[in-house]
Design an enzyme around this catalytic site. Structure first.
Site, PDB file in Angstrom:
ATOM      1  N   HIS A  21       1.044  -1.083  -0.042  1.00 18.55           N
ATOM      2  CA  HIS A  21      -0.032   0.083  -0.165  1.00 18.55           C
ATOM      3  C   HIS A  21       0.872   1.301  -0.200  1.00 18.55           C
ATOM      4  O   HIS A  21       0.842   2.092   0.899  1.00 18.55           O
ATOM      5  CB  HIS A  21      -0.849   0.159   1.127  1.00 18.55           C
ATOM      6  CG  HIS A  21      -1.967  -1.080   1.090  1.00 18.55           C
ATOM      7  ND1 HIS A  21      -2.741  -1.512   2.258  1.00 18.55           N
ATOM      8  CD2 HIS A  21      -2.804  -1.578  -0.039  1.00 18.55           C
ATOM      9  CE1 HIS A  21      -3.511  -2.140   1.672  1.00 18.55           C
ATOM     10  NE2 HIS A  21      -3.692  -2.327   0.479  1.00 18.55           N
ATOM     11  N   HIS A  77     -11.209  -9.396  -6.832  1.00 17.98           N
ATOM     12  CA  HIS A  77     -11.119  -8.057  -6.312  1.00 17.98           C
ATOM     13  C   HIS A  77      -9.923  -7.269  -7.196  1.00 17.98           C
ATOM     14  O   HIS A  77      -9.120  -7.732  -7.958  1.00 17.98           O
ATOM     15  CB  HIS A  77     -10.140  -8.295  -4.738  1.00 17.98           C
ATOM     16  CG  HIS A  77      -9.690  -7.394  -4.124  1.00 17.98           C
ATOM     17  ND1 HIS A  77     -10.353  -6.083  -3.966  1.00 17.98           N
ATOM     18  CD2 HIS A  77      -8.518  -6.978  -3.219  1.00 17.98           C
ATOM     19  CE1 HIS A  77      -9.727  -5.177  -3.221  1.00 17.98           C
ATOM     20  NE2 HIS A  77      -8.512  -5.823  -2.658  1.00 17.98           N
ATOM     21  N   GLU A  79      -8.214  -4.410  -6.632  1.00 15.57           N
ATOM     22  CA  GLU A  79      -7.110  -3.814  -6.233  1.00 15.57           C
ATOM     23  C   GLU A  79      -5.909  -4.067  -7.256  1.00 15.57           C
ATOM     24  O   GLU A  79      -5.760  -5.239  -7.667  1.00 15.57           O
ATOM     25  CB  GLU A  79      -6.838  -4.119  -4.654  1.00 15.57           C
ATOM     26  CG  GLU A  79      -5.802  -3.033  -4.381  1.00 15.57           C
ATOM     27  CD  GLU A  79      -5.712  -2.930  -2.681  1.00 15.57           C
ATOM     28  OE1 GLU A  79      -6.421  -3.714  -2.103  1.00 15.57           O
ATOM     29  OE2 GLU A  79      -4.636  -2.359  -2.283  1.00 15.57           O
ATOM     30  N   ASP A  81      -2.935  -5.163  -7.064  1.00 12.61           N
ATOM     31  CA  ASP A  81      -1.897  -6.159  -6.655  1.00 12.61           C
ATOM     32  C   ASP A  81      -2.713  -7.489  -7.199  1.00 12.61           C
ATOM     33  O   ASP A  81      -1.963  -8.392  -7.515  1.00 12.61           O
ATOM     34  CB  ASP A  81      -1.729  -6.122  -5.276  1.00 12.61           C
ATOM     35  CG  ASP A  81      -2.729  -6.077  -4.455  1.00 12.61           C
ATOM     36  OD1 ASP A  81      -3.875  -5.489  -4.784  1.00 12.61           O
ATOM     37  OD2 ASP A  81      -2.588  -6.739  -3.298  1.00 12.61           O
ATOM     38  N   HIS A 143     -11.454  -6.636   1.971  1.00 15.63           N
ATOM     39  CA  HIS A 143     -11.525  -5.373   2.748  1.00 15.63           C
ATOM     40  C   HIS A 143     -11.852  -4.323   1.621  1.00 15.63           C
ATOM     41  O   HIS A 143     -12.007  -2.947   2.064  1.00 15.63           O
ATOM     42  CB  HIS A 143     -10.079  -5.106   2.993  1.00 15.63           C
ATOM     43  CG  HIS A 143      -9.123  -4.981   2.012  1.00 15.63           C
ATOM     44  ND1 HIS A 143      -8.114  -3.693   2.312  1.00 15.63           N
ATOM     45  CD2 HIS A 143      -8.764  -5.617   1.171  1.00 15.63           C
ATOM     46  CE1 HIS A 143      -7.508  -3.698   1.096  1.00 15.63           C
ATOM     47  NE2 HIS A 143      -7.619  -4.825   0.264  1.00 15.63           N
ATOM     48  N   ASP A 162      -7.973 -11.659  -0.517  1.00  8.98           N
ATOM     49  CA  ASP A 162      -7.096 -10.925   0.536  1.00  8.98           C
ATOM     50  C   ASP A 162      -7.310 -11.756   1.968  1.00  8.98           C
ATOM     51  O   ASP A 162      -6.378 -11.681   2.937  1.00  8.98           O
ATOM     52  CB  ASP A 162      -7.323  -9.574   0.593  1.00  8.98           C
ATOM     53  CG  ASP A 162      -6.752  -8.576  -0.191  1.00  8.98           C
ATOM     54  OD1 ASP A 162      -5.491  -9.059  -0.658  1.00  8.98           O
ATOM     55  OD2 ASP A 162      -7.083  -7.634  -0.700  1.00  8.98           O
ATOM     56  N   TYR A 190      -1.368  -9.064   9.091  1.00  9.84           N
ATOM     57  CA  TYR A 190      -1.983  -8.728   7.857  1.00  9.84           C
ATOM     58  C   TYR A 190      -3.352  -8.569   8.570  1.00  9.84           C
ATOM     59  O   TYR A 190      -4.071  -7.500   8.065  1.00  9.84           O
ATOM     60  CB  TYR A 190      -2.027  -9.965   7.145  1.00  9.84           C
ATOM     61  CG  TYR A 190      -2.554  -9.976   5.750  1.00  9.84           C
ATOM     62  CD1 TYR A 190      -1.748 -10.037   4.643  1.00  9.84           C
ATOM     63  CD2 TYR A 190      -4.090 -10.127   5.602  1.00  9.84           C
ATOM     64  CE1 TYR A 190      -2.509  -9.589   3.277  1.00  9.84           C
ATOM     65  CE2 TYR A 190      -4.598  -9.965   4.110  1.00  9.84           C
ATOM     66  CZ  TYR A 190      -3.806 -10.053   3.129  1.00  9.84           C
ATOM     67  OH  TYR A 190      -4.332  -9.633   1.854  1.00  9.84           O
ATOM     68  N   HIS A 223      -2.539 -13.851  -1.182  1.00  8.05           N
ATOM     69  CA  HIS A 223      -1.176 -13.393  -0.705  1.00  8.05           C
ATOM     70  C   HIS A 223      -0.627 -14.591   0.206  1.00  8.05           C
ATOM     71  O   HIS A 223      -1.514 -15.014   1.325  1.00  8.05           O
ATOM     72  CB  HIS A 223      -1.012 -12.045   0.113  1.00  8.05           C
ATOM     73  CG  HIS A 223      -1.429 -11.009  -0.658  1.00  8.05           C
ATOM     74  ND1 HIS A 223      -0.756 -10.282  -1.763  1.00  8.05           N
ATOM     75  CD2 HIS A 223      -2.638  -9.913  -0.516  1.00  8.05           C
ATOM     76  CE1 HIS A 223      -1.290  -9.338  -2.192  1.00  8.05           C
ATOM     77  NE2 HIS A 223      -2.574  -9.076  -1.384  1.00  8.05           N
TER      78      HIS A 223
HETATM   79 FE1  FEO Z   1      -6.696  -5.712  -1.387  1.00  5.42          FE
HETATM   80 FE2  FEO Z   1      -4.134  -7.956  -1.916  1.00  5.42          FE
HETATM   81  O1  FEO Z   1      -5.151  -6.234  -2.214  1.00  5.42           O
END
Ligand code: FEO
Length: 393
Positions: A21, A77, A79, A81, A143, A162, A190, A223
């Site tokens: 982030h 998701h 995002e 990443d 999230h 996530d 995390y 992750h």
């Molecule tokens: Fe919320 Fe791993 O991105």
């Protein structure tokens, strides 16, 4: 790498990453961007990787199949990443349907400004792959509003994005093959730094998953490593963390210019020890402690004292910053008190108290302000604050 027969890991293990982030979250153990290729009569790619690793994703896929043989993409998701490789991928296979939530479609369009073939899904919708099927489970605000999970029948794998993730780089894919203490800590870190603002939603989602009575043989997050041996434990950990953790631990956070506030912090610790000798006491200087790790300490403590000298009618910036994070991450439900030295105006104590109250902490003292450099008599007052604080539980 094969997760299970016909489930291939095609993501990227990033040993180098030290912050996530942007510079917000420390990742001292690296991370991974997990992408999975599931093969049946149809082939589906579940999530992609962060943009810089697009080439490696494509190479990993092409070791297994021709990229054009991907029938569906599931974007759990948006995002970057996890979606960052989509633009390049979609240049190669522009007509491939992308399964995502309504919010996922909105966010992907907002990120990449493309009119791809989005297929909106809701909880309970399925995607038939052949002998197996994916069932989608929306998980809004875990999230992001767009987040969802996907459950693969027959193999009984929950792709959780996530949720249940950890920032760990490892040559191994599974929980039973990595160091347990590191895994436990990184899972907690995390949770605290990414998931904890949404703990109420975690409680509801865990209940929903329980009610669905899914037979889960593996959880594959987006992750870190996959859970195959400690599935019940990580679900129980999430349940525990979501309900709030109050270990027999008191954390004292301070920053200091000329050691007056530091001396107060240490005297407070002495006072706590006198009343509660078995309570763990940890003292951190906020300006030289990693913020993400410090938040884990706060999250797990039953009480927090925060100290800062007065500077220009306010607090030292590292103290303001950690107080902000405590509030944002919703780390409430703990006893708290403030302290600090000052020269001509004790505004710092008012600011500290207001911030701690705003964070939802239970204030057990008006706080201790000491003018100029504390002498022995003043330090005895700090010892008394420690005693009072330890007695508040
Ligand atoms: Fe919320 Fe791993 O991105």
């Amino acid at each position: 790498m094969i997760i299970k027969e016909n489930i291939h890991y095609v993501g990227k293990v990033d040993w180098e990453l030290r912050s996530f982030h942007g510079e917000e979250l420390s990742t001292f153990n690296g991370t991974s961007f997990n992408s999975y290729l599931v093969r049946d009569e149809k082939t589906v790619l579940i999530d992609t990787v962060w943009t810089p690793f697009t080439g490696e994703l494509i190479k990993n896929i092409e070791k297994i199949i021709d990229i054009k043989d991907i029938d569906y993409i599931v974007s759990q998701h948006s995002e970057p990443d996890h979606s960052g490789a989509l633009p390049h991928l979609m240049m190669k296979i522009p007509n491939t349907p992308i399964y995502c939530t309504k919010n996922g479609k909105m966010a992907l369009k907002g990120h990449y400004h493309k009119d791809w073939d989005f297929r909106e899904v809701k909880t309970g919708d399925t995607l038939k792959l052949g002998s197996k099927e994916l069932t989608f489970i929306e998980a809004p605000m875990l999230h992001w509003p767009d987040t969802m999970m996907s459950y693969l029948s027959v193999d009984n794998v929950l792709f959780s994005n996530d949720v249940f993730g950890q920032h760990i780089a490892s040559e191994f894919l599974y929980d039973d093959l990595v160091d347990a203490a590191t895994l436990d800590y990184e899972s907690l870190k995390y949770y605290v730094n990414i998931i904890s603002p949404f703990s109420k939603k975690v409680v509801k989602k865990l209940k929903e998953l329980e009610d669905m009575k899914l037979d889960i043989s593996m959880i594959c997050p987006a992750h870190g490593i996959s859970w195959r041996q400690n599935i019940k434990k990580i679900i129980a950990d999430y349940s525990h963390w979501a309900s709030g953790v109050n270990q027999d631990k008191i954390v004292i956070i301070y920053d200091t210019m000329y050691n007056s506030t530091r001396k107060m912090a240490e005297a407070i610790a002495q006072g706590i020890k006198l009343v509660s000798p078995h309570t763990e006491i940890k003292i951190f200087r906020s300006s030289n402690t990693d913020k993400s790790d410090l938040l884990v300490e706060v999250f797990t403590a039953k009480g927090v004292l925060v100290g800062s000298p007065n500077i220009n009618g306010s607090l030292l910036s590292s103290v303001s910053s950690i107080l902000d994070e405590i509030k944002i991450l919703n780390l409430s439900g703990k006893n708290a008190a403030s302290f600090g030295s000052y020269g001509w105006s004790p505004v710092n104590i008012k600011t500290l108290n207001a911030s701690l109250e705003e964070a939802g902490f239970e204030m057990v003292s008006d706080g201790l302000k000491i003018q100029w450099v504390p002498d022995n008599e003043a330090l005895l007052q700090a010892v008394e604050l420690g005693k009072e604080f330890a007695s508040s539980f």
